[in-house]
Design a protein around this motif. Structure first.
Motif, PDB file in Angstrom:
ATOM      1  N   GLY A 246       0.747  -1.192  -0.018  1.00 24.03           N
ATOM      2  CA  GLY A 246      -0.110  -0.078  -0.075  1.00 24.03           C
ATOM      3  C   GLY A 246       0.864   1.263   0.151  1.00 24.03           C
ATOM      4  O   GLY A 246       0.291   2.531  -0.139  1.00 24.03           O
ATOM      5  N   ALA A 249       0.333   3.482  -3.164  1.00 23.42           N
ATOM      6  CA  ALA A 249      -0.795   3.891  -3.510  1.00 23.42           C
ATOM      7  C   ALA A 249      -0.897   5.526  -3.112  1.00 23.42           C
ATOM      8  O   ALA A 249      -0.684   5.858  -1.782  1.00 23.42           O
ATOM      9  CB  ALA A 249      -2.003   3.361  -2.409  1.00 23.42           C
ATOM     10  N   THR A 251      -3.269   7.653  -3.492  1.00 29.64           N
ATOM     11  CA  THR A 251      -4.499   8.304  -3.184  1.00 29.64           C
ATOM     12  C   THR A 251      -5.332   7.250  -2.270  1.00 29.64           C
ATOM     13  O   THR A 251      -5.054   6.114  -2.200  1.00 29.64           O
ATOM     14  CB  THR A 251      -5.574   8.449  -4.471  1.00 29.64           C
ATOM     15  N   ALA A 252      -6.194   7.796  -1.486  1.00 32.74           N
ATOM     16  CA  ALA A 252      -7.209   6.747  -0.749  1.00 32.74           C
ATOM     17  C   ALA A 252      -7.962   5.697  -1.426  1.00 32.74           C
ATOM     18  O   ALA A 252      -8.037   4.761  -1.262  1.00 32.74           O
ATOM     19  CB  ALA A 252      -8.092   7.785   0.267  1.00 32.74           C
ATOM     20  N   LEU A 255      -5.803   2.987  -2.344  1.00 37.95           N
ATOM     21  CA  LEU A 255      -5.710   1.965  -1.228  1.00 37.95           C
ATOM     22  C   LEU A 255      -6.764   1.231  -1.134  1.00 37.95           C
ATOM     23  O   LEU A 255      -6.593  -0.028  -0.803  1.00 37.95           O
ATOM     24  CB  LEU A 255      -5.252   2.866  -0.050  1.00 37.95           C
ATOM     25  N   ALA A 256      -7.920   1.913  -1.324  1.00 39.92           N
ATOM     26  CA  ALA A 256      -9.251   1.203  -0.999  1.00 39.92           C
ATOM     27  C   ALA A 256      -9.155  -0.163  -2.127  1.00 39.92           C
ATOM     28  O   ALA A 256      -9.899  -0.863  -1.870  1.00 39.92           O
ATOM     29  CB  ALA A 256     -10.338   2.027  -1.356  1.00 39.92           C
ATOM     30  N   PRO A 269      -0.887   2.715   4.052  1.00 39.87           N
ATOM     31  CA  PRO A 269      -0.789   4.038   3.432  1.00 39.87           C
ATOM     32  C   PRO A 269       0.445   4.809   4.248  1.00 39.87           C
ATOM     33  O   PRO A 269       0.718   4.410   5.375  1.00 39.87           O
ATOM     34  CB  PRO A 269      -2.033   4.550   4.182  1.00 39.87           C
ATOM     35  N   ILE A 274       0.511   9.679   0.191  1.00 40.85           N
ATOM     36  CA  ILE A 274      -0.869   9.490  -0.296  1.00 40.85           C
ATOM     37  C   ILE A 274      -1.866  10.665   0.020  1.00 40.85           C
ATOM     38  O   ILE A 274      -3.022  10.823  -0.617  1.00 40.85           O
ATOM     39  CB  ILE A 274      -1.410   8.413   0.807  1.00 40.85           C
ATOM     40  N   GLU A 279      -6.049  12.159   3.632  1.00 38.88           N
ATOM     41  CA  GLU A 279      -6.306  11.122   2.775  1.00 38.88           C
ATOM     42  C   GLU A 279      -5.642   9.663   3.546  1.00 38.88           C
ATOM     43  O   GLU A 279      -6.518   8.737   3.226  1.00 38.88           O
ATOM     44  CB  GLU A 279      -5.376  11.073   1.489  1.00 38.88           C
ATOM     45  N   LYS A 282      -8.852   8.523   5.101  1.00 38.48           N
ATOM     46  CA  LYS A 282      -9.647   7.863   4.298  1.00 38.48           C
ATOM     47  C   LYS A 282      -9.249   6.501   4.014  1.00 38.48           C
ATOM     48  O   LYS A 282     -10.039   5.486   4.023  1.00 38.48           O
ATOM     49  CB  LYS A 282     -10.041   8.704   3.163  1.00 38.48           C
ATOM     50  N   ALA A 283      -8.155   6.382   3.766  1.00 43.05           N
ATOM     51  CA  ALA A 283      -7.480   4.819   3.473  1.00 43.05           C
ATOM     52  C   ALA A 283      -7.597   4.155   4.792  1.00 43.05           C
ATOM     53  O   ALA A 283      -7.983   2.858   4.684  1.00 43.05           O
ATOM     54  CB  ALA A 283      -5.950   5.026   3.288  1.00 43.05           C
TER      55      ALA A 283
END
Length: 367
Positions: A246, A249, A251-252, A255-256, A269, A274, A279, A282-283
């Motif tokens: 992750g 990643a 952006t969140a 990662l999602a 994250p 990120i 963010e 959110k992740a």
């Protein structure tokens, strides 16, 4: 309170790590590079962040100077996430990863630092830590750089254990190196193996099976490219070992996608790459909703490391924080967030709770 200045401050600090310089982007790595982000306000408060960059920070600095700062200066500060989410929309044509997102990550961390200072509360209290602000210290794990030679791996595992670390992460890709670490540590010490995306398809499964023999807590990023979630999930199913990924990643939502694909047991994250604290939250929520554990990527020494401490201090799980096991010529925030006996204190002052030393900035700033 309005933003009056956004300044990028690149630092380059020499280090050693008990072995020959590791390779980074095809070059020997002998310094830890940090791009500090300093945000001034008309209220006299200053916030600090840092943007992921390592050897590419000139590109991140240029994005920050030419695009992010002009859009941020003059803006009134409300909730920290409002400005960075607005700038994500305005700057998305520059790319949803790399220097644009790294620059916004540094800005966002600085804005959360400012929010805590304005409220007179530590960041962890703003993040839901209640009146006590969550945990006041965290376990730390020693994140060893790559040595390649089993003898050096074993020697540095032993050194980390003597320094009080109770968990070890390797950056190795051979079973011989991992086995040397296990022999040095004994059967009870949790060991993680970060392989940095070396293998494709069947090779990833085969190599992960070999590494699984030394009983790692997880194998990290065993698949190239890191976006190949299908093969990551296959490694997880077929190699008989927990998988972590992750950090790549940016952006969140990215990662999602990893956690939704059933590709990982541990989501990683990275706050400085990120999109900052905004963010990262959110992740972390995406990981929670999918029943995936959190294990952030945080091999930093600046505000990104401190922000990660605050984020983990309020998490429901007792998560160990990553700390690069290197000897820096000078350490940002020395004496304030040092690892002592395998634990690191979470600052209790307003915002991040620490301030960079002006003398360190003057000495190691890159012209």
């Amino acid at each position: 309170m309005k933003i009056t200045r956004v300044e990028a401050i690149p630092l380059r600090i020499p280090f050693t790590h008990g072995g020959p310089p590791p390779s980074f982007a095809g070059k020997p790595r002998t310094t830890m590079d940090t791009l500090l982000v300093r945000v001034e306000t008309d209220a006299g408060l200053v916030g600090w962040g840092d943007a992921f960059g390592a050897s590419i920070f000139p590109a991140t600095q240029r994005v920050l100077d030419e695009f992010v700062a002009p859009l941020a200066v003059g803006r009134t500060l409300g909730h920290p996430s409002e400005l960075t989410e607005d700038l994500q929309v305005k700057l998305h044509n520059l790319g949803r990863g790399g220097p644009p997102v790294f620059a916004l990550s540094g800005l966002d961390i600085a804005l959360w630092d400012l929010a805590g200072k304005a409220a007179g509360k530590p960041l962890r209290a703003l993040l839901g830590g209640g009146s006590g602000g969550g945990r006041d210290s965290l376990r730390a794990y020693a994140s060893l750089l790559r040595y390649g030679e089993p003898r050096l791996v074993a020697a540095n595992v032993e050194r980390a254990l003597r320094d009080g670390y109770g968990l070890i992460k390797l950056h190795e890709i051979t079973a011989e190196a991992a086995e040397a670490a296990r022999r040095a540590a004994g059967p009870a010490v949790p060991i993680m193996v970060d392989t940095n995306c070396p293998w494709r398809g069947d090779d990833a499964v085969a190599h992960a099976r070999r590494l699984a023999a030394m009983d790692p807590l997880w194998i990290e990023e065993p698949v190239w490219p890191p976006e190949d979630h299908e093969t990551l999930a296959r490694v997880r199913r077929e190699a008989g070992v927990a998988v972590a990924a992750g950090e790549n990643a940016t952006t969140a939502p990215a990662l999602a996608q990893i956690v939704a694909a059933g590709a990982v047991d541990y989501a990683q994250p990275s706050v400085s790459r990120i999109g900052g604290v905004t963010e990262f939250l959110k992740a972390a929520d995406a990981a929670r909703r999918h029943g995936v554990r959190l294990a952030p990527h945080s091999p930093y020494f600046g505000p990104g490391f401190v922000a990660t401490l605050h984020l983990l201090a309020v998490h429901e799980d007792d998560i160990a924080v990553e700390r690069f096991f290197v000897d820096l010529e000078a350490t940002p925030f020395a004496g304030q967030v040092d690892v002592v006996g395998g634990r690191v204190a979470v600052p209790s002052g307003p915002g991040l709770g620490v301030e960079p030393e002006p003398e360190l900035i003057a000495r190691y700033r890159v012209a």
